[in-house]
Motif scaffolding. Structure first.
Motif, PDB file in Angstrom:
ATOM      1  N   UNK A  93       0.830  -1.197   0.000  1.00 43.01           N
ATOM      2  CA  UNK A  93       0.000   0.000   0.000  1.00 43.01           C
ATOM      3  C   UNK A  93       0.868   1.251   0.000  1.00 43.01           C
ATOM      4  N   UNK A  94       0.371   2.314  -0.650  1.00 46.16           N
ATOM      5  CA  UNK A  94       1.004   3.629  -0.669  1.00 46.16           C
ATOM      6  C   UNK A  94       0.122   4.564   0.152  1.00 46.16           C
ATOM      7  N   UNK A  95       0.675   5.155   1.210  1.00 45.24           N
ATOM      8  CA  UNK A  95      -0.107   6.012   2.116  1.00 45.24           C
ATOM      9  C   UNK A  95       0.435   7.431   2.151  1.00 45.24           C
ATOM     10  N   UNK A  96      -0.468   8.390   2.015  1.00 45.47           N
ATOM     11  CA  UNK A  96      -0.177   9.796   2.293  1.00 45.47           C
ATOM     12  C   UNK A  96      -1.435  10.363   2.950  1.00 45.47           C
ATOM     13  N   UNK A 100       0.712  13.744   7.266  1.00 43.26           N
ATOM     14  CA  UNK A 100       1.950  12.970   7.066  1.00 43.26           C
ATOM     15  C   UNK A 100       3.011  13.862   6.424  1.00 43.26           C
ATOM     16  N   UNK A 101       4.264  13.745   6.869  1.00 42.45           N
ATOM     17  CA  UNK A 101       5.331  14.568   6.284  1.00 42.45           C
ATOM     18  C   UNK A 101       5.782  14.052   4.917  1.00 42.45           C
ATOM     19  N   UNK A 102       5.481  12.795   4.608  1.00 44.00           N
ATOM     20  CA  UNK A 102       5.852  12.184   3.334  1.00 44.00           C
ATOM     21  C   UNK A 102       5.060  10.898   3.162  1.00 44.00           C
ATOM     22  N   UNK A 103       5.235  10.263   2.022  1.00 41.84           N
ATOM     23  CA  UNK A 103       4.548   9.008   1.731  1.00 41.84           C
ATOM     24  C   UNK A 103       5.173   7.876   2.533  1.00 41.84           C
ATOM     25  N   UNK A 104       4.338   6.944   2.959  1.00 41.87           N
ATOM     26  CA  UNK A 104       4.806   5.718   3.596  1.00 41.87           C
ATOM     27  C   UNK A 104       4.372   4.541   2.732  1.00 41.87           C
ATOM     28  N   UNK A 105       5.281   3.607   2.524  1.00 40.49           N
ATOM     29  CA  UNK A 105       4.979   2.393   1.773  1.00 40.49           C
ATOM     30  C   UNK A 105       4.823   1.250   2.761  1.00 40.49           C
ATOM     31  N   UNK A 106       3.652   0.627   2.793  1.00 38.24           N
ATOM     32  CA  UNK A 106       3.451  -0.562   3.612  1.00 38.24           C
ATOM     33  C   UNK A 106       3.968  -1.748   2.817  1.00 38.24           C
ATOM     34  N   UNK A 107       4.851  -2.521   3.442  1.00 39.22           N
ATOM     35  CA  UNK A 107       5.528  -3.601   2.737  1.00 39.22           C
ATOM     36  C   UNK A 107       5.010  -4.971   3.155  1.00 39.22           C
ATOM     37  N   UNK A 108       5.257  -5.948   2.319  1.00 43.80           N
ATOM     38  CA  UNK A 108       4.757  -7.307   2.545  1.00 43.80           C
ATOM     39  C   UNK A 108       5.366  -7.960   3.778  1.00 43.80           C
ATOM     40  N   UNK A 109       6.510  -7.465   4.263  1.00 48.42           N
ATOM     41  CA  UNK A 109       7.116  -8.045   5.468  1.00 48.42           C
ATOM     42  C   UNK A 109       6.542  -7.446   6.756  1.00 48.42           C
ATOM     43  N   UNK A 110       5.514  -6.604   6.629  1.00 48.56           N
ATOM     44  CA  UNK A 110       4.862  -6.020   7.797  1.00 48.56           C
ATOM     45  C   UNK A 110       5.449  -4.691   8.246  1.00 48.56           C
ATOM     46  N   UNK A 111       6.483  -4.224   7.572  1.00 48.92           N
ATOM     47  CA  UNK A 111       7.092  -2.948   7.939  1.00 48.92           C
ATOM     48  C   UNK A 111       6.557  -1.841   7.046  1.00 48.92           C
ATOM     49  N   UNK A 112       6.934  -0.632   7.399  1.00 49.79           N
ATOM     50  CA  UNK A 112       6.568   0.544   6.625  1.00 49.79           C
ATOM     51  C   UNK A 112       7.843   1.298   6.281  1.00 49.79           C
ATOM     52  N   UNK A 131       1.600  10.809  -5.166  1.00 46.34           N
ATOM     53  CA  UNK A 131       1.202   9.662  -4.348  1.00 46.34           C
ATOM     54  C   UNK A 131       0.122   8.849  -5.061  1.00 46.34           C
ATOM     55  N   UNK A 132      -0.814   9.540  -5.688  1.00 47.87           N
ATOM     56  CA  UNK A 132      -1.866   8.834  -6.447  1.00 47.87           C
ATOM     57  C   UNK A 132      -1.269   8.078  -7.625  1.00 47.87           C
ATOM     58  N   UNK A 133      -0.324   8.713  -8.323  1.00 45.83           N
ATOM     59  CA  UNK A 133       0.309   8.047  -9.468  1.00 45.83           C
ATOM     60  C   UNK A 133       1.066   6.800  -9.024  1.00 45.83           C
ATOM     61  N   UNK A 134       1.807   6.896  -7.924  1.00 42.85           N
ATOM     62  CA  UNK A 134       2.533   5.733  -7.416  1.00 42.85           C
ATOM     63  C   UNK A 134       1.552   4.656  -6.955  1.00 42.85           C
ATOM     64  N   UNK A 135       0.489   5.057  -6.297  1.00 43.85           N
ATOM     65  CA  UNK A 135      -0.546   4.098  -5.863  1.00 43.85           C
ATOM     66  C   UNK A 135      -1.140   3.384  -7.079  1.00 43.85           C
ATOM     67  N   UNK A 136      -1.413   4.122  -8.147  1.00 44.07           N
ATOM     68  CA  UNK A 136      -1.957   3.535  -9.380  1.00 44.07           C
ATOM     69  C   UNK A 136      -0.981   2.532  -9.974  1.00 44.07           C
ATOM     70  N   UNK A 137       0.302   2.879  -9.977  1.00 42.04           N
ATOM     71  CA  UNK A 137       1.322   1.951 -10.490  1.00 42.04           C
ATOM     72  C   UNK A 137       1.393   0.683  -9.646  1.00 42.04           C
ATOM     73  N   UNK A 138       1.360   0.842  -8.332  1.00 45.59           N
ATOM     74  CA  UNK A 138       1.414  -0.326  -7.435  1.00 45.59           C
ATOM     75  C   UNK A 138       0.202  -1.220  -7.682  1.00 45.59           C
ATOM     76  N   UNK A 139      -0.978  -0.609  -7.774  1.00 41.32           N
ATOM     77  CA  UNK A 139      -2.193  -1.398  -8.016  1.00 41.32           C
ATOM     78  C   UNK A 139      -2.145  -2.103  -9.367  1.00 41.32           C
ATOM     79  N   UNK A 140      -1.653  -1.426 -10.393  1.00 41.05           N
ATOM     80  CA  UNK A 140      -1.568  -2.031 -11.724  1.00 41.05           C
ATOM     81  C   UNK A 140      -0.609  -3.210 -11.732  1.00 41.05           C
TER      82      UNK A 140
END
Length: 148
Positions: A93-96, A100-112, A131-140
């Protein structure tokens, strides 16, 4: 998915970077000129002024190097003191969120992982769009990796 950004794409805080690099140059030049104009300083003291100016400019340059680069195989996050390469499958997941001071990426290992290359500091709307563009790329890329 016509709104999908073309890869590779680099996200970085452009205005913040310009301010930091301009300040780095201004600080270095100002302190160096002062060191040269002060007649009572010896060569060692002048050198320490220039060294201090270079150190301050270097710290600002480190702050300005942050970016997030997305390509066909994944994402590279370059933060102040490090760089990390992630496969698309590692990003859940991509979170903003507001505040938030910046984007956080939630990773498959449970970390951010903080991704300082997308930060709403000076250019909030640009950060939201990035952030939306990166989220769209991750989802795609997550939908294509689930296919057999």
């Amino acid at each position: 998915m016509s709104d999908l950004p073309a890869l590779p794409v680099t996200f970085r805080p452009g205005r913040t970077r310009a301010v930091l690099l301009s300040a780095a140059v201004a600080i270095f030049v100002t302190i160096t000129v002062i060191a040269l104009l002060l007649e009572k300083l010896g060569p060692g003291e002048r050198l320490s002024f220039v060294f201090t100016a270079a150190l301050l400019a270097g710290v600002l340059a480190l702050l300005a190097r942050v970016k997030v680069v997305a390509d066909e195989t994944g994402v590279t996050v370059v933060n102040i003191a490090g760089k990390r390469r992630l496969d698309w499958a590692e990003i859940i997941q991509v979170n903003l969120r507001p505040g938030d001071p910046w984007v956080f990426l939630n990773l498959s290992d449970g970390t951010s992982l903080p991704a300082l290359g997308i930060q709403p500091g000076i250019a909030k709307q640009q950060a939201i769009a990035d952030a939306r563009a990166l989220r769209t790329l991750v989802e795609a890329h997550s939908s294509t990796r689930d296919l057999p």
